[in-house]
Design a protein around this motif. Structure first.
Motif, PDB file in Angstrom:
ATOM      1  N   GLU A 163      -0.307   1.791   5.566  1.00 29.62           N
ATOM      2  CA  GLU A 163       1.054   1.457   5.155  1.00 29.62           C
ATOM      3  C   GLU A 163       1.036   1.013   3.700  1.00 29.62           C
ATOM      4  O   GLU A 163       0.238   0.149   3.313  1.00 29.62           O
ATOM      5  CB  GLU A 163       1.620   0.350   6.030  1.00 29.62           C
ATOM      6  N   VAL A 164       1.913   1.589   2.913  1.00 29.31           N
ATOM      7  CA  VAL A 164       1.980   1.261   1.495  1.00 29.31           C
ATOM      8  C   VAL A 164       2.428  -0.185   1.313  1.00 29.31           C
ATOM      9  O   VAL A 164       3.375  -0.651   1.966  1.00 29.31           O
ATOM     10  CB  VAL A 164       2.940   2.220   0.760  1.00 29.31           C
ATOM     11  N   THR A 165       1.749  -0.886   0.411  1.00 28.21           N
ATOM     12  CA  THR A 165       2.133  -2.257   0.092  1.00 28.21           C
ATOM     13  C   THR A 165       2.786  -2.372  -1.283  1.00 28.21           C
ATOM     14  O   THR A 165       3.655  -3.214  -1.501  1.00 28.21           O
ATOM     15  CB  THR A 165       0.914  -3.193   0.144  1.00 28.21           C
ATOM     16  N   ARG A 179       4.251   5.401   5.089  1.00 21.84           N
ATOM     17  CA  ARG A 179       3.007   5.620   5.804  1.00 21.84           C
ATOM     18  C   ARG A 179       2.199   6.781   5.223  1.00 21.84           C
ATOM     19  O   ARG A 179       2.753   7.766   4.737  1.00 21.84           O
ATOM     20  CB  ARG A 179       3.298   5.895   7.287  1.00 21.84           C
ATOM     21  N   ALA A 181      -2.340   0.686  -0.337  1.00 30.81           N
ATOM     22  CA  ALA A 181      -1.965   0.700   1.088  1.00 30.81           C
ATOM     23  C   ALA A 181      -3.050   0.000   1.895  1.00 30.81           C
ATOM     24  O   ALA A 181      -4.215  -0.063   1.477  1.00 30.81           O
ATOM     25  CB  ALA A 181      -1.772   2.134   1.570  1.00 30.81           C
ATOM     26  N   GLU A 213      -8.560  -0.743   2.932  1.00 34.18           N
ATOM     27  CA  GLU A 213      -7.414  -0.398   2.109  1.00 34.18           C
ATOM     28  C   GLU A 213      -7.570   1.014   1.539  1.00 34.18           C
ATOM     29  O   GLU A 213      -8.636   1.629   1.658  1.00 34.18           O
ATOM     30  CB  GLU A 213      -7.233  -1.414   0.983  1.00 34.18           C
TER      31      GLU A 213
END
Length: 215
Positions: free
Chosen positions: A160-162, A146, A210, A185
């Motif tokens: 939130e990191v993707t 996060r 993210a 994003e």
């Protein structure tokens, strides 16, 4: 070393065209020395974005209105910094925080503000002035981690990191970091990889992607 990137935000096309009339080409430089890499984009073009499937649209988080970010916090890597605005230098390159204060992060003012639709951009040094930088541990982030960004209007955007990519600077443009997105994003960018002593810079960029999960 110079890395080219493409900024294709649809709703900024009018602004970019106006700038190009005066500057001939809008350059985006992500640093120099041990910070983010140099960058210079071609003129922006509209990007068609396919609508998300109904199931994804129901899960989407509503975008926030425009509001300048004031600070960023990444608990996993112990990174916390106020955010200074980064515009363009007289030579049309993007400003970066002074390398003499490597723990200072900044946000790129020609991108969306964090929480708006599109890719907001935060830049930070990996090191500098013989010290670790604010994004020294950025490469340690992983999907699910996060990132919070406090905004001037009193709200907080939670991302939130993707994914996390290490990208050779010569391939940075193809990475699509600045491409339009249908949802809010965030991009976190610093240098990484091997340090090229002859060029006085790192050969790669670390890019964290993210998406907004709470605003």
């Amino acid at each position: 070393m110079t890395t080219r990137i493409t900024n294709r935000r649809g709703y900024l096309i009018a602004l970019v065209v106006a700038l190009l009339a005066a500057l001939a080409v809008l350059a985006l430089t992500l640093g120099g020395g041990p910070g983010p890499s140099d960058a210079q984009p071609p003129p922006a073009r509209p990007v068609a974005v396919s609508p998300a499937p109904a199931s994804e649209a129901q899960d989407a988080v509503a975008a926030l209105p425009k509001s300048e970010p004031v600070s960023i916090d990444i608990p996993k890597i112990g990174a916390h910094s106020s955010l200074v605005p980064l515009g363009l230098n007289p030579d049309n390159t993007v400003q970066v925080p002074p390398v003499t204060t490597p723990l200072q992060a900044g946000w790129y003012t020609y991108a969306p503000t964090p929480g708006e639709v599109g890719p907001a951009v935060v830049l930070g040094h990996v090191d500098g002035n013989h010290q670790k930088g604010i994004f020294f541990r950025l490469k340690e982030l992983a999907a699910g981690d996060r990132v919070t960004v406090a905004r001037k209007d009193g709200s907080t955007a939670l991302f939130e990191v993707t994914k996390v990519h290490q990208v050779p600077k010569k391939d940075f443009e193809a990475e699509g970091v600045y491409d339009d997105t249908a949802d809010p994003e965030l991009r976190l960018i610093t240098c990484g990889g091997v340090f090229d002593r002859s060029a006085h810079n790192y050969v790669d960029n670390i890019v964290v992607y993210a998406h907004l999960v709470q605003g």
